[in-house]
Design a protein around this motif. Structure first.
Motif, PDB file in Angstrom:
ATOM      1  N   SER A   1      13.292 -67.081  -0.861  1.00 29.99           N
ATOM      2  CA  SER A   1      13.585 -68.133   0.118  1.00 29.99           C
ATOM      3  C   SER A   1      13.194 -67.719   1.525  1.00 29.99           C
ATOM      4  N   LEU A   2      13.101 -66.408   1.745  1.00 27.05           N
ATOM      5  CA  LEU A   2      12.769 -65.898   3.075  1.00 27.05           C
ATOM      6  C   LEU A   2      11.265 -65.827   3.317  1.00 27.05           C
ATOM      7  N   ALA A   3      10.468 -65.964   2.267  1.00 26.38           N
ATOM      8  CA  ALA A   3       9.018 -65.880   2.410  1.00 26.38           C
ATOM      9  C   ALA A   3       8.525 -66.909   3.427  1.00 26.38           C
ATOM     10  N   GLY A   4       7.716 -66.448   4.373  1.00 21.84           N
ATOM     11  CA  GLY A   4       7.216 -67.320   5.431  1.00 21.84           C
ATOM     12  C   GLY A   4       8.167 -67.491   6.589  1.00 21.84           C
ATOM     13  N   ARG A   5       9.333 -66.863   6.539  1.00 17.91           N
ATOM     14  CA  ARG A   5      10.333 -67.021   7.606  1.00 17.91           C
ATOM     15  C   ARG A   5      10.684 -65.683   8.275  1.00 17.91           C
ATOM     16  N   LEU A   6       9.823 -64.684   8.131  1.00 21.54           N
ATOM     17  CA  LEU A   6      10.151 -63.366   8.670  1.00 21.54           C
ATOM     18  C   LEU A   6      10.224 -63.356  10.192  1.00 21.54           C
ATOM     19  N   LEU A   7       9.422 -64.197  10.842  1.00 17.17           N
ATOM     20  CA  LEU A   7       9.491 -64.257  12.303  1.00 17.17           C
ATOM     21  C   LEU A   7      10.864 -64.733  12.755  1.00 17.17           C
ATOM     22  N   GLN A   8      11.421 -65.679  12.040  1.00 21.01           N
ATOM     23  CA  GLN A   8      12.766 -66.154  12.365  1.00 21.01           C
ATOM     24  C   GLN A   8      13.786 -65.039  12.158  1.00 21.01           C
ATOM     25  N   LEU A   9      13.597 -64.232  11.102  1.00 19.62           N
ATOM     26  CA  LEU A   9      14.484 -63.101  10.859  1.00 19.62           C
ATOM     27  C   LEU A   9      14.398 -62.092  11.997  1.00 19.62           C
ATOM     28  N   GLN A  10      13.184 -61.816  12.463  1.00 24.16           N
ATOM     29  CA  GLN A  10      12.997 -60.823  13.517  1.00 24.16           C
ATOM     30  C   GLN A  10      13.615 -61.258  14.841  1.00 24.16           C
TER      31      GLN A  10
END
Length: 501
Positions: free
Chosen positions: A363-372
């Motif tokens: 579910s996190l794939a493609g959302r790593l920038l938001q995580l960072q």
């Protein structure tokens, strides 16, 4: 002497560090010739360990010598073996008779035995073949007559021993440069093992763990004062000092409270396994947040885990308001969708320690920038290979798994545990550990959920997240060994008790 502690025995040196150690030795008054003498003697002693006494061993030992320092080690080994009464013959390339190392040339001049060009027919008649062709400095595929003699060695019924690393194997990645690679039955390496000795397929090309030996050749320990190792074999020496043992005055609230997001059909067992694993490893309290449609199933199945009804993401976020809950596991059976990703970010807003597995990672794939954007958090990712490549498609996974996992950890600020034959655990600060004790029969459904629960339970008890992840991977492997062939994931919950420190 280097090997002063248990942890030192599990340090790994990259090819670059090995070459830096040689340069440091020269700059600090040590002699490369002395180091080569010690290395060659260690090679000879290894050969003797696999051979009978000279009087009972009439067969020939052939040493393949390349143009560099590995070839020099081979000449030294041949000299010792000849002195000890063995039949020894050296083969070297007819087209590359000039050695490119002054020390290797010096050792070649001391050799008084037989030497000739590469002869595949003679290889087939030998008992032992020693690979001294190329060492850790090789960075290209092998071709020409070197390739021919490696093929002949691999195809012959001989015992094969490699010096430092099998020729054709990348010492850092455990991958072959091409299909031409010496397949060793045993390897003798110096000072420390290399990552490629542990990362599959290099572990098997090098002879397997019981046949990858380390020789201390006299490199001063002062080298490591200025060049501390950061890559290790995963072993209790790496994390046992941080392990959360219960004390005489401990109570459940001292030992952490972990929250697990419950899944939906048909994956209800995943979150159950993870919750029970957290309890088994010592978490004081475990709560499973179950969606309303699965609540009755979960509450009737779990007697030791607290089960709370969760009607929506909002209900889960309400549970996060409980300050006693310090660590959260998201992923096992959670489903791959936007709502799972939202729960990841809401958990981070609550400053909870977080373990992400399975569906949470997808579910996190493609959302790593938001995580960072949340900055440095205490997070662990436990992906398998498919999940890792979906999360980090830009990283050189196939070429260099160790480097890819280290880059992923630095990029995300998370500890990454890439599960597989050689599980690699990396921290954002550059430390990494390679786990090599997992049995093949762990590769069944549900075992990853147990690992995620063990990891979360150790973190909940206050163990630092890198050490907790290393400990979880090691204990999970040991529990698998104890369970034996034919095990299923739930068997690990019982055998885990038998391997706890």
């Amino acid at each position: 002497m280097l090997m002063k502690s248990t942890l030192a025995n599990h340090c790994l040196m990259t090819a670059e560090q090995s070459q830096a150690a040689d340069a440091w030795a020269v700059a600090n008054g040590q002699s490369l010739a002395d180091l080569m003498e010690q290395a060659g003697r260690a090679v000879a002693e290894t050969v003797v360990d696999y051979a009978d006494k000279p009087e009972n061993f009439p067969d020939e030992i052939i040493i393949l010598c390349g143009p560099g320092n590995n070839g020099g080690d081979g000449y030294v080994a041949a000299r010792y073996l000849l002195d000890w009464g063995y039949r020894v013959h050296i083969m070297r390339s007819e087209s590359d008779m000039e050695l490119n190392s002054a020390e290797a040339s010096s050792m070649a001049l001391k050799w008084t035995g037989s030497v000739d060009g590469f002869d595949p027919a003679r290889i087939k008649e030998a008992a032992i073949v020693v690979d001294g062709l190329f060492g850790v400095g090789l960075s290209r595929p092998i071709d020409g007559e070197y390739a021919d003699i490696i093929r002949a060695s691999n195809d012959s019924d001989v015992f094969r021993i490699s010096i430092d690393v099998p020729s054709g194997l990348n010492a850092d990645t455990g991958c072959q440069y091409s299909d031409i690679c010496f397949i060793a039955d045993a390897t003798i390496t110096f000072t420390c093992r290399k990552p490629g000795h542990l990362i599959a397929p290099g572990r098997f090309i090098s002879g397997g763990l019981g046949h990858i030996r380390i020789a201390d050749i006299g490199l001063s320990a002062e080298f490591f004062d200025g060049n501390p190792p950061v890559v290790f074999e995963n072993d209790p020496a790496l994390w046992s000092a941080f392990y959360p043992h219960a004390g005489p005055y401990s109570h459940k609230y001292d030992r952490g409270h972990m929250l697990v997001l419950g899944g939906r059909e048909p994956a209800l067992g995943a979150s159950r396994l993870a919750s029970l694993a957290g309890l088994r490893i010592g978490a004081g309290l475990v709560t499973l947040a179950a969606p309303s449609e699965t609540y009755n199933v979960q509450v009737s199945t779990l007697t030791d885990v607290m089960v709370r009804r969760m009607d929506s993401n909002f209900g889960f976020m309400g549970m996060l308001s409980d300050k006693r809950i310090n660590t959260v596991l998201l992923g096992p059976g959670a489903g791959v969708h936007e709502k799972t990703a939202e729960l990841i970010f809401e958990t981070l807003k609550k400053n909870k320690k977080l373990v992400l597995d399975a569906d949470a990672l997808s579910s996190l794939a493609g959302r790593l920038l938001q995580l960072q954007s949340f900055g440095r958090q205490e997070i662990v990712f436990t992906p398998h290979e498919g999940e890792f490549t979906r999360l980090f498609p830009e990283l050189p996974f196939e070429e260099n798994r160790l480097n890819a996992v280290k880059l992923a950890a630095k990029k995300t600020g998370a500890v990454i545990a890439l599960k597989g034959v050689s599980t690699i655990i990396a921290a954002p600060d550059g430390r990494a550990a390679i786990n090599v004790c997992a049995p093949a029969w762990l590769s069944i459904g549900g075992t990853g959920d147990v690992l995620a629960g063990i990891t979360t339970g150790l973190i909940a008890q206050g163990m630092p997240i890198f050490e907790a992840t290393c400990a979880a991977v090691w204990l999970h492997s040991q529990a698998g060994m104890k369970a034996g062939k034919g095990m299923i994931a739930s068997d690990l919950l019982q055998t885990l008790i038998e391997v706890l420190p």
